[in-house]
Scaffold this active site. Structure first.
Site, mmCIF file in Angstrom:
data_model
loop_
_atom_site.group_PDB
_atom_site.id
_atom_site.type_symbol
_atom_site.label_atom_id
_atom_site.label_comp_id
_atom_site.label_asym_id
_atom_site.label_seq_id
_atom_site.Cartn_x
_atom_site.Cartn_y
_atom_site.Cartn_z
ATOM 1 N N GLN A 176 -27.995 -48.948 4.099
ATOM 2 C CA GLN A 176 -26.570 -48.770 3.813
ATOM 3 C C GLN A 176 -25.813 -48.486 5.096
ATOM 4 O O GLN A 176 -26.068 -47.504 5.787
ATOM 5 C CB GLN A 176 -26.343 -47.629 2.826
ATOM 6 N N CYS A 199 -23.064 -46.879 -1.762
ATOM 7 C CA CYS A 199 -24.381 -46.606 -2.332
ATOM 8 C C CYS A 199 -24.507 -47.135 -3.759
ATOM 9 O O CYS A 199 -25.607 -47.470 -4.206
ATOM 10 C CB CYS A 199 -24.706 -45.113 -2.284
ATOM 11 N N HIS A 225 -24.292 -39.385 -4.747
ATOM 12 C CA HIS A 225 -25.009 -40.493 -4.120
ATOM 13 C C HIS A 225 -25.900 -41.205 -5.135
ATOM 14 O O HIS A 225 -26.527 -40.568 -5.984
ATOM 15 C CB HIS A 225 -25.861 -39.944 -2.971
ATOM 16 N N ASP A 252 -33.380 -46.056 -1.439
ATOM 17 C CA ASP A 252 -32.129 -45.371 -1.101
ATOM 18 C C ASP A 252 -31.666 -45.916 0.239
ATOM 19 O O ASP A 252 -32.328 -45.727 1.262
ATOM 20 C CB ASP A 252 -32.397 -43.864 -1.024
#
Length: 242
Positions: free
Chosen positions: A89, A95, A166, A194
């Site tokens: 990211q 996200c 998040h 992630d």
């Protein structure tokens, strides 16, 4: 760094986003996970192909992330299967879109031929995670899809774009050691994807994706969470025929 509007954790918006970028509407859908006990988990259509988690990234949870990152950097972890598609990211507040991409690109779902996500996967398959992020930055349709989803939520678009909530994503992947040894196996690993971390994180053996994620959230996320701003959405399998 570019900054997008934060996404709301809302399966209706996730489905609209997914269909806009190319997911076949009769193949799979995002659905709310209303609780972590067996009775509520049993209400989720099967198979579950991915789980997206929204959580507060502050306090003890942020400390846990930093500790894990340091341990992985120093000692390594169980090898991750090379077929896992992970994106770094690089866009602030992206996200949600990164989580959606991680869910769809690592699930056995069907995309419309020549759709934006089909082209994205084809173009980025052999790129590095950072190159994929740069390609995402330059793909206007994903930014537009994100903005449309962000504006279509049940809550007003925030004027302050700073957020400590998040999204992360959980999927199953084959055991990398079996692939390296060229041995057939049904064993699966639980992988957390992630975009804000240094790479995918192995969470152990997985026999039931939804149950395993629920167990992880109950044991590792909820006890350390500074608030109850936690929600989970599943990418559920093929819809029953009407």
């Amino acid at each position: 760094m570019s900054r997008w509007i934060p996404l709301e954790s809302n399966p209706e918006l996730f489905n609209k986003w997914a269909h806009k970028v190319g997911l076949l509407e009769n193949d799979a859908e995002f659905v709310d996970i209303y609780g972590l006990d067996e009775e509520l988990l049993s209400l989720i259509p099967r198979p579950v192909k991915a789980v997206i988690l929204l959580f507060p990234i502050r306090g003890k949870l942020e400390e846990l992330r930093q500790t894990e990152e340091a341990q992985i950097k120093e000692k390594g972890q169980v090898p991750i299967d090379p077929t896992v598609f992970w994106i770094k990211q690089t866009i602030s507040n992206a996200c949600g879109t990164i989580g959606l991409l991680h869910a769809l690109t690592n699930a056995q779902v069907v995309f419309e031929p020549e759709s934006p996500i089909a082209k994205f996967i084809d173009e980025c398959q052999d790129k590095t995670p950072l190159q994929r992020a740069k390609f995402l930055e330059s793909t206007e349709l994903f930014a537009t899809a994100h903005a449309t989803a962000a504006a279509g939520g049940q809550t007003a678009v925030p004027t302050d774009l700073d957020t400590d909530l998040h999204f992360t994503c959980f999927v199953q992947a084959p055991d990398a050691s079996a692939r390296e040894a060229e041995v057939s196996t049904d064993e699966r690993r639980l992988i957390e994807l992630d975009g804000g971390r240094a790479g995918p994180v192995d969470r152990g053996k997985s026999t039931d994706l939804l149950a395993d994620v629920a167990k992880y959230v109950k044991e590792q996320i909820i006890p350390k969470a500074p608030s109850l701003e936690i929600s989970m959405i599943a990418l559920a399998g093929e819809l029953p025929s009407e």
